[in-house]
Design a protein around this motif. Structure first.
Motif, mmCIF file in Angstrom:
data_model
loop_
_atom_site.group_PDB
_atom_site.id
_atom_site.type_symbol
_atom_site.label_atom_id
_atom_site.label_comp_id
_atom_site.label_asym_id
_atom_site.label_seq_id
_atom_site.Cartn_x
_atom_site.Cartn_y
_atom_site.Cartn_z
ATOM 1 N N VAL A 1 0.831 -1.204 0.000
ATOM 2 C CA VAL A 1 0.000 0.000 0.000
ATOM 3 C C VAL A 1 0.863 1.250 0.000
ATOM 4 C CG1 VAL A 1 -1.669 1.325 1.337
ATOM 5 C CG2 VAL A 1 -1.976 -1.129 1.058
ATOM 6 N N GLU A 2 1.972 1.232 0.756
ATOM 7 C CA GLU A 2 2.853 2.398 0.787
ATOM 8 C C GLU A 2 3.454 2.662 -0.586
ATOM 9 O OE1 GLU A 2 6.359 4.347 3.593
ATOM 10 O OE2 GLU A 2 5.756 2.263 3.868
ATOM 11 N N GLY A 3 3.861 1.584 -1.264
ATOM 12 C CA GLY A 3 4.375 1.745 -2.615
ATOM 13 C C GLY A 3 3.300 2.260 -3.552
ATOM 14 N N PHE A 4 2.089 1.791 -3.350
ATOM 15 C CA PHE A 4 0.957 2.221 -4.168
ATOM 16 C C PHE A 4 0.708 3.709 -4.017
ATOM 17 C CE2 PHE A 4 -3.616 3.095 -4.244
ATOM 18 C CZ PHE A 4 -3.913 2.725 -5.536
ATOM 19 N N ASN A 5 0.834 4.230 -2.790
ATOM 20 C CA ASN A 5 0.590 5.649 -2.543
ATOM 21 C C ASN A 5 1.622 6.547 -3.211
ATOM 22 O OD1 ASN A 5 -1.706 5.168 -1.048
ATOM 23 N ND2 ASN A 5 -0.643 5.110 0.904
ATOM 24 N N LEU A 6 2.738 5.981 -3.661
ATOM 25 C CA LEU A 6 3.736 6.737 -4.401
ATOM 26 C C LEU A 6 3.487 6.658 -5.906
ATOM 27 C CD1 LEU A 6 7.027 5.818 -2.485
ATOM 28 C CD2 LEU A 6 5.850 8.013 -2.496
ATOM 29 N N ASN A 7 2.299 6.199 -6.282
ATOM 30 C CA ASN A 7 1.939 6.058 -7.702
ATOM 31 C C ASN A 7 2.856 5.085 -8.431
ATOM 32 O OD1 ASN A 7 -0.297 7.807 -7.671
ATOM 33 N ND2 ASN A 7 1.046 9.579 -7.823
ATOM 34 N N ALA A 8 3.257 4.040 -7.746
ATOM 35 C CA ALA A 8 4.066 3.010 -8.399
ATOM 36 C C ALA A 8 3.269 2.361 -9.521
ATOM 37 C CB ALA A 8 4.482 1.951 -7.383
ATOM 38 N N VAL A 9 3.970 1.999 -10.580
ATOM 39 C CA VAL A 9 3.322 1.290 -11.685
ATOM 40 C C VAL A 9 2.797 -0.059 -11.212
ATOM 41 C CG1 VAL A 9 3.719 0.152 -13.907
ATOM 42 C CG2 VAL A 9 4.693 2.409 -13.469
ATOM 43 N N ASP A 10 3.626 -0.741 -10.414
ATOM 44 C CA ASP A 10 3.238 -2.069 -9.955
ATOM 45 C C ASP A 10 4.120 -2.449 -8.774
ATOM 46 O OD1 ASP A 10 1.950 -4.522 -9.793
ATOM 47 O OD2 ASP A 10 2.173 -4.976 -11.920
ATOM 48 N N TYR A 11 3.817 -3.615 -8.203
ATOM 49 C CA TYR A 11 4.496 -4.107 -7.014
ATOM 50 C C TYR A 11 4.716 -5.605 -7.217
ATOM 51 C CZ TYR A 11 5.029 -5.238 -2.040
ATOM 52 O OH TYR A 11 5.493 -5.692 -0.840
ATOM 53 N N LEU A 12 5.977 -6.007 -7.366
ATOM 54 C CA LEU A 12 6.306 -7.409 -7.612
ATOM 55 C C LEU A 12 6.770 -8.065 -6.316
ATOM 56 C CD1 LEU A 12 8.241 -7.132 -10.998
ATOM 57 C CD2 LEU A 12 5.898 -7.933 -10.641
ATOM 58 N N ASP B 40 -4.315 5.207 -11.542
ATOM 59 C CA ASP B 40 -3.444 6.364 -11.316
ATOM 60 C C ASP B 40 -4.170 7.567 -10.724
ATOM 61 O OD1 ASP B 40 -4.876 7.124 -13.508
ATOM 62 O OD2 ASP B 40 -3.156 7.699 -14.739
ATOM 63 N N LYS B 41 -5.509 7.514 -10.598
ATOM 64 C CA LYS B 41 -6.251 8.608 -9.976
ATOM 65 C C LYS B 41 -6.485 8.377 -8.479
ATOM 66 C CE LYS B 41 -7.232 11.223 -13.640
ATOM 67 N NZ LYS B 41 -6.748 10.403 -14.743
ATOM 68 N N ILE B 42 -6.187 7.178 -7.986
ATOM 69 C CA ILE B 42 -6.408 6.876 -6.575
ATOM 70 C C ILE B 42 -5.403 7.648 -5.728
ATOM 71 C CG2 ILE B 42 -6.379 5.076 -4.793
ATOM 72 C CD1 ILE B 42 -7.241 3.089 -6.919
ATOM 73 N N LYS B 43 -5.917 8.456 -4.794
ATOM 74 C CA LYS B 43 -5.049 9.230 -3.908
ATOM 75 C C LYS B 43 -4.590 8.399 -2.711
ATOM 76 C CE LYS B 43 -5.368 12.935 -6.359
ATOM 77 N NZ LYS B 43 -4.213 13.367 -7.171
ATOM 78 N N SER B 44 -5.491 7.606 -2.164
ATOM 79 C CA SER B 44 -5.132 6.755 -1.032
ATOM 80 C C SER B 44 -6.206 5.691 -0.837
ATOM 81 C CB SER B 44 -4.971 7.575 0.261
ATOM 82 O OG SER B 44 -6.196 8.189 0.618
ATOM 83 N N ILE B 45 -5.842 4.675 -0.039
ATOM 84 C CA ILE B 45 -6.772 3.611 0.342
ATOM 85 C C ILE B 45 -6.717 3.485 1.856
ATOM 86 C CG2 ILE B 45 -7.327 1.152 0.160
ATOM 87 C CD1 ILE B 45 -5.859 1.146 -2.523
ATOM 88 N N ARG B 46 -7.875 3.596 2.498
ATOM 89 C CA ARG B 46 -7.901 3.508 3.954
ATOM 90 C C ARG B 46 -9.238 2.949 4.411
ATOM 91 N NH1 ARG B 46 -6.976 8.390 4.790
ATOM 92 N NH2 ARG B 46 -9.014 9.161 5.471
ATOM 93 N N ASN B 47 -9.181 2.007 5.342
ATOM 94 C CA ASN B 47 -10.392 1.427 5.928
ATOM 95 C C ASN B 47 -11.377 0.942 4.850
ATOM 96 O OD1 ASN B 47 -9.429 2.050 8.513
ATOM 97 N ND2 ASN B 47 -10.384 4.078 8.478
ATOM 98 N N LYS B 48 -10.821 0.208 3.879
ATOM 99 C CA LYS B 48 -11.618 -0.357 2.786
ATOM 100 C C LYS B 48 -12.386 0.721 2.019
ATOM 101 C CE LYS B 48 -12.017 -5.079 4.453
ATOM 102 N NZ LYS B 48 -12.873 -6.257 4.615
ATOM 103 N N THR B 49 -11.737 1.880 1.890
ATOM 104 C CA THR B 49 -12.297 2.995 1.140
ATOM 105 C C THR B 49 -11.244 3.537 0.193
ATOM 106 O OG1 THR B 49 -13.737 3.596 2.991
ATOM 107 C CG2 THR B 49 -13.391 5.272 1.308
#
Length: 234
Positions: A86-97, A197-206
């Motif tokens: 999730v932390e990598g995702f919040n940096l707008n990473a292309v993907d997470y392997l 790429d438009k997701i700003k954050s994910i928190r509490n299943k939101t």
């Protein structure tokens, strides 16, 4: 062909990235690094399109390293620890392997990078990706980069757009889902599709997207996280 580098404190992990990059035929891996300070110096003098970046390294985490870059290329994080997703995702990473990853999973991540680079390419001769829907007795062209979210309303979909009025089109959500590139859009709920790429954050299943707070359906949570973890293909 895009230019990339790979950073990992494990030489064997770098060998795998080198092998998969050569096998793909779509990427030029310019250099590999086991030391982050050497990679930082290289990036100050050279530009690249993409970085394969290990998160768990001894001197500085891959996440902190990426935050310090003055110019941030596209990044695909690699690690053996899924809690960083999730932390990598919040940096707008292309993907997470998630290690150990297969070539097919590597290729899927690379295709996402290629698609995003194409969408943001400065070459005006390249036609930006779009879809066409019928609404208000007209055919309307909608550029993918303008889509904030797509909402299901019974037999209609409401396409929310940046700085534009929403478009209401008569079609089921599944129909428009099939029109969208799987590398960039994900269904998070039976009523919502969103561009990753438009997701700003994910928190509490939101999911938070520019003024919208959207619930993540329990049956779609796994699909969302597959953008960042090595799971079975959708």
């Amino acid at each position: 062909m895009i230019t990339a580098i790979a950073i990992d404190d494990e030489p064997l992990a770098l060998k795998i990235v080198e092998k998969f990059a050569a096998q793909s035929g779509q990427i030029s891996l310019a250099k590999t690094f086991t030391q982050t300070h050497e990679a930082m110096q290289y990036l100050e003098e050279n530009s690249v399109d993409l970085i394969f970046l290990d998160i768990n390294m001894p001197s500085i985490s891959g996440i902190d390293f990426f935050r310090e870059l003055k110019v941030q290329p596209k990044v695909i994080f690699t690690t053996a620890y899924s809690e960083y997703a999730v932390e990598g995702f919040n940096l707008n990473a292309v993907d997470y392997l998630l290690k150990p990853f297969t070539f097919s999973r590597f290729q899927k991540a690379l295709e996402k990078a290629l698609f995003q680079l194409k969408m943001h390419a400065p070459d005006t001769a390249v036609v930006e990706p779009f879809l066409t829907v019928r609404a208000d007795y007209s055919l309307i062209k909608i550029f993918l980069k303008d889509i904030l979210l797509i909402e299901s309303l019974d037999n209609y979909v409401k396409i929310h757009l940046q700085a534009q009025k929403p478009v209401l089109a008569r079609m089921p959500l599944k129909t428009i889902a099939d029109m969208l590139p799987k590398a960039s859009f994900v269904r998070i709920h039976r009523s919502y599709i969103v561009p990753v790429d438009k997701i700003k954050s994910i928190r509490n299943k939101t999911v938070f997207i520019e003024g919208h707070e959207l619930p993540i359906g329990s049956s779609f949570e796994r699909e969302l996280m597959e953008f960042f973890e090595d799971r079975s293909p959708r």
